[in-house]
Design an enzyme around this catalytic site. Sequence first.
Site, PDB file in Angstrom:
ATOM      1  N   SER A  67       0.794  -1.238   0.000  1.00 34.45           N
ATOM      2  CA  SER A  67       0.000   0.000   0.000  1.00 34.45           C
ATOM      3  C   SER A  67       0.819   1.277   0.000  1.00 34.45           C
ATOM      4  CB  SER A  67      -0.966   0.011   1.194  1.00 34.45           C
ATOM      5  OG  SER A  67      -2.059  -0.838   0.929  1.00 34.45           O
ATOM      6  N   LYS A 205       2.791   6.871   4.610  1.00 37.26           N
ATOM      7  CA  LYS A 205       1.886   5.780   4.249  1.00 37.26           C
ATOM      8  C   LYS A 205       2.477   4.457   4.708  1.00 37.26           C
ATOM      9  CE  LYS A 205      -1.866   4.152   2.580  1.00 37.26           C
ATOM     10  NZ  LYS A 205      -1.820   3.163   3.682  1.00 37.26           N
ATOM     11  N   THR A 206       1.612   3.602   5.239  1.00 43.12           N
ATOM     12  CA  THR A 206       2.006   2.237   5.592  1.00 43.12           C
ATOM     13  C   THR A 206       1.731   1.310   4.418  1.00 43.12           C
ATOM     14  OG1 THR A 206      -0.192   1.831   6.521  1.00 43.12           O
ATOM     15  CG2 THR A 206       1.552   2.523   8.055  1.00 43.12           C
ATOM     16  N   GLY A 207       2.287   0.112   4.511  1.00 45.49           N
ATOM     17  CA  GLY A 207       2.021  -0.928   3.526  1.00 45.49           C
ATOM     18  C   GLY A 207       2.280  -2.291   4.136  1.00 45.49           C
TER      19      GLY A 207
END
Length: 265
Positions: A67, A205-207
């Site tokens: 993500s 942003k995380t992923g």
Amino acid sequence: MFRKSFLVLSIALLGNYPLLAQRVLPQFQPYFKEAGFEGSFSLYDLNKKEYATTDKADFIKATSPASTFKVPNTFIALETGAVRDKMEVIKWDGTPKRMKIWERDYYLALAYKNSAFWFYQEIAKRVGEEKYHDYLKALSYGNEDISGGLTLFWLGSSLKISPKNQLEVLQKIQAETAPFSARTYRIGKEIMVEEKTDTYTLRAKTGWADTKPTHVGWYVGYVETKGNVYFFATRLYQPDARQSDRFGSQRKEITRKILGDLGVL
């Protein structure tokens, strides 16, 4: 502050960046061991023009962006008109999703915040393969490989990126040197804001790629202070057989500990 005794080595960076120094930060590696995960933290200090990492091998290792690809994907969606603005609603089709929070209508700003994958899959259909090829090439984004499928290529599929390249892409977005309009930059950067204080603005942003045999967890972004900009990319690994409820939270916790120690946050 960085200790003067750190090992400094020169590396040739991708793209148009000149030969720069990479500092190794071994003092932060215990944070990963204490949390029970393998991984690395990497940083680019804009004023110093320096890259630093806790693991020089992991710094250039490419894995699925998961993500974190929503960062460039948000800008691509706005620039191509796949969505009009950050508030345009795409209707949920009523099918069950892996997370209940995704079972609702979404708009771009909320989809970014809640990492609603189905929303961005719909965006991908609207953008199309040709435009993705163009933008990934313009951004020098990872291996630029979308062969894994138009709605899947960033989700543990064909697209791969390293922490080093994550930092390079983030620099282009922050400096507004990628091929996006002023309007796209304004809206996209608003969506990216995770925290804003009197002393700094954090965009991130995380992923999480649930790939086998090892899950990959990211936290990438940059911190703008009054005097500098710090770009970061943290990546954790978790064997598929050893599930941990702490895997998701540790991406941010380890990052914030290190940024705090460096005096960034």
